[in-house]
Design a protein around this motif. Structure first.
Motif, short mmCIF file in Angstrom:
data_model
loop_
_atom_site.label_atom_id
_atom_site.label_comp_id
_atom_site.label_asym_id
_atom_site.label_seq_id
_atom_site.Cartn_x
_atom_site.Cartn_y
_atom_site.Cartn_z
N GLU A 186 2.43 12.06 5.15
CA GLU A 186 1.36 11.64 6.06
C GLU A 186 -0.01 12.11 5.54
O GLU A 186 -0.97 11.34 5.53
CB GLU A 186 1.59 12.20 7.46
CG GLU A 186 2.67 11.49 8.25
CD GLU A 186 4.05 12.03 8.00
OE1 GLU A 186 4.17 13.06 7.30
OE2 GLU A 186 5.02 11.43 8.48
N ALA A 187 -0.06 13.35 5.09
CA ALA A 187 -1.33 13.85 4.55
C ALA A 187 -1.71 13.06 3.30
O ALA A 187 -2.88 12.69 3.12
CB ALA A 187 -1.18 15.34 4.20
N ALA A 188 -0.74 12.74 2.46
CA ALA A 188 -1.03 11.97 1.24
C ALA A 188 -1.54 10.59 1.59
O ALA A 188 -2.54 10.12 1.03
CB ALA A 188 0.24 11.87 0.39
N LEU A 189 -0.90 9.93 2.54
CA LEU A 189 -1.35 8.58 2.92
C LEU A 189 -2.76 8.61 3.50
O LEU A 189 -3.59 7.74 3.19
CB LEU A 189 -0.38 7.96 3.93
CG LEU A 189 0.89 7.32 3.37
CD1 LEU A 189 1.80 6.88 4.51
CD2 LEU A 189 0.55 6.13 2.47
N ASN A 190 -3.04 9.61 4.31
CA ASN A 190 -4.39 9.70 4.89
C ASN A 190 -5.45 9.74 3.79
O ASN A 190 -6.43 9.00 3.81
CB ASN A 190 -4.51 10.93 5.79
CG ASN A 190 -3.72 10.80 7.08
OD1 ASN A 190 -3.01 9.80 7.28
ND2 ASN A 190 -3.80 11.80 7.93
N LEU B 171 0.85 -1.20 0.00
CA LEU B 171 0.00 0.00 0.00
C LEU B 171 0.88 1.25 0.00
O LEU B 171 0.69 2.17 -0.81
CB LEU B 171 -0.92 -0.01 1.22
CG LEU B 171 -1.88 1.17 1.40
CD1 LEU B 171 -2.80 1.32 0.19
CD2 LEU B 171 -2.71 0.99 2.68
N LEU B 172 1.89 1.26 0.84
CA LEU B 172 2.80 2.42 0.89
C LEU B 172 3.51 2.61 -0.45
O LEU B 172 3.59 3.71 -0.99
CB LEU B 172 3.83 2.24 2.00
CG LEU B 172 4.91 3.33 2.08
CD1 LEU B 172 4.31 4.71 2.35
CD2 LEU B 172 5.96 3.00 3.14
N LEU B 173 3.98 1.50 -1.03
CA LEU B 173 4.75 1.61 -2.27
C LEU B 173 3.86 1.89 -3.48
O LEU B 173 4.37 2.23 -4.55
CB LEU B 173 5.59 0.35 -2.51
CG LEU B 173 6.75 0.17 -1.53
CD1 LEU B 173 7.50 -1.13 -1.81
CD2 LEU B 173 7.71 1.36 -1.59
N SER B 174 2.55 1.78 -3.33
CA SER B 174 1.67 2.10 -4.47
C SER B 174 1.35 3.60 -4.52
O SER B 174 0.80 4.10 -5.50
CB SER B 174 0.37 1.31 -4.39
OG SER B 174 -0.37 1.67 -3.22
N LEU B 175 1.75 4.32 -3.46
CA LEU B 175 1.56 5.79 -3.46
C LEU B 175 2.54 6.40 -4.46
O LEU B 175 3.71 6.01 -4.51
CB LEU B 175 1.83 6.32 -2.05
CG LEU B 175 1.70 7.84 -1.84
CD1 LEU B 175 0.25 8.28 -1.97
CD2 LEU B 175 2.27 8.24 -0.47
N ASP B 176 2.05 7.34 -5.25
CA ASP B 176 2.93 8.02 -6.21
C ASP B 176 4.07 8.71 -5.45
O ASP B 176 3.79 9.52 -4.56
CB ASP B 176 2.12 9.05 -7.01
CG ASP B 176 2.94 9.72 -8.10
OD1 ASP B 176 2.33 10.14 -9.10
OD2 ASP B 176 4.18 9.82 -7.95
N PRO B 177 5.33 8.42 -5.78
CA PRO B 177 6.44 9.04 -5.05
C PRO B 177 6.37 10.57 -5.04
O PRO B 177 6.86 11.21 -4.11
CB PRO B 177 7.68 8.55 -5.81
CG PRO B 177 7.24 7.26 -6.44
CD PRO B 177 5.80 7.45 -6.78
N VAL B 178 5.74 11.15 -6.06
CA VAL B 178 5.59 12.62 -6.09
C VAL B 178 4.78 13.08 -4.88
O VAL B 178 5.07 14.10 -4.25
CB VAL B 178 4.89 13.08 -7.39
CG1 VAL B 178 4.53 14.56 -7.31
CG2 VAL B 178 5.77 12.79 -8.58
N ASP B 179 3.80 12.27 -4.49
CA ASP B 179 2.94 12.64 -3.34
C ASP B 179 3.58 12.28 -2.01
O ASP B 179 3.03 12.59 -0.95
CB ASP B 179 1.60 11.93 -3.48
CG ASP B 179 0.80 12.46 -4.65
OD1 ASP B 179 0.27 11.65 -5.43
OD2 ASP B 179 0.76 13.71 -4.80
N ALA B 180 4.73 11.60 -2.07
CA ALA B 180 5.37 11.16 -0.83
C ALA B 180 6.51 12.08 -0.42
O ALA B 180 7.19 11.82 0.57
CB ALA B 180 5.90 9.73 -1.00
N ARG B 181 6.73 13.14 -1.18
CA ARG B 181 7.92 13.95 -0.92
C ARG B 181 7.83 14.70 0.40
O ARG B 181 6.79 15.26 0.75
CB ARG B 181 8.11 14.96 -2.06
CG ARG B 181 8.58 14.36 -3.38
CD ARG B 181 8.43 15.35 -4.53
NE ARG B 181 7.03 15.73 -4.68
CZ ARG B 181 6.64 16.96 -5.06
NH1 ARG B 181 7.53 17.91 -5.26
NH2 ARG B 181 5.34 17.23 -5.19
N GLY B 182 8.93 14.72 1.15
CA GLY B 182 9.07 15.54 2.36
C GLY B 182 7.99 15.25 3.39
O GLY B 182 7.64 14.10 3.66
#
Ligand code: UDP
Ligand code: XDX
Length: 219
Positions: A158-162, A143-154
């Motif tokens: 946490e907000a992106a994962l929520n 699930l974590l690795l399916s998040l677009d890395p662009v949305d995971a920056r800095g």
């Protein structure tokens, strides 16, 4: 008997020599853990050495930011479920880690959030009213690795994962980890005002992205 899921702990750490050892030890004290990875995010202090001495595997590839470090840690393990922990925690216990794991491993939620213990009044506010931006969480690695890395920056991760988990209909279970808090930025900086300014900057990014993610779908 079905094999139990492999559990990995990922700890992003930038100049956290004062506390990273205790966080690693609390994670390792939980018998449920198969792998503890500290991602040394370009620290200039002895973060990596302290983490290794406490028994963590250390991944160090220069400074990238918190979110990118979490993704690097997730790619460095084959665990099925990940526990994400900040390296500056105070009062973290193995039973806190176990509760985060069990919430996901037992299928009670897609993501578990462990919040700081700020006292009864503030705990209610952070649990029920404010965005739950805690760095202490558990979720499946895929699930974590399916998040677009662009949305995971800095600090936006946490907000992106929520939003990402909510938009997929994933259940989120949040609870206070009693007695747990962290070294604040004001304590980490020689000049507390500098720490406060860094905190405002971090929260500004996190809160901006929190509302932005609520307005658009994350693919
Ligand atoms: O560029 C960065 C910024 C932060 N962190 C780590 O991310 C976690 C949370 O960051 P911070 O302490 O800045 O946030 P706070 O705990 O004040 O909310 C800590 O383990 C930091 O060491 C990191 O690895 N790289
Ligand atoms: O817990 C929170 O609500 C915020 C702010 O806590 P503090 O005001 O620094 O005690 O800290 C989190 O926010 C960051 C941005 O999402 C995360 O990266 C941190 O890990 C988390 O501690």
């Amino acid at each position: 008997m079905m094999d139990r899921p492999r559990i990995g702990v990922i700890i992003p750490a930038y100049n956290e020599e004062a506390t990273v050892g205790e966080v690693v030890e609390a994670a390792r004290d939980s018998r449920l853990i198969d792998d503890v990875v500290v991602v040394d995010d370009g620290s200039s202090d002895d973060t990596g050495q302290v983490a290794a001495a406490a028994g963590a595997r250390v991944v160090a590839e220069g400074h990238r930011g918190k979110g990118q470090s979490l993704l690097a840690g997730a790619r460095a393990t084959d665990a099925d479920i990940l526990v994400l922990l900040d390296a500056d925690l105070i009062g973290l216990r193995s039973d806190h880690v176990a509760r985060l794991i069990r919430t996901v491993a037992d299928g009670d939620a897609a993501m578990a959030l462990g919040l700081f213990d700020r006292g009864p009044r503030l705990n209610w506010l952070f649990l029920r009213v404010l965005p739950r931006l805690t760095g202490e969480r558990a979720l499946r690695r895929d699930l974590l690795l399916s998040l677009d890395p662009v949305d995971a920056r800095g600090y936006r991760i946490e907000a992106a994962l929520n939003s990402y988990v909510a938009q997929r209909g994933g259940k989120v279970r949040a609870f206070v980890l009693d007695g747990m808090f962290h070294r604040t930025k004001e304590e980490k900086e020689n000049i507390p005002l500098v720490g406060f300014a860094r905190k405002v900057g971090m929260l500004s990014v996190a809160m901006w992205e929190y509302f932005a993610y609520r307005l658009r779908r994350l693919d």
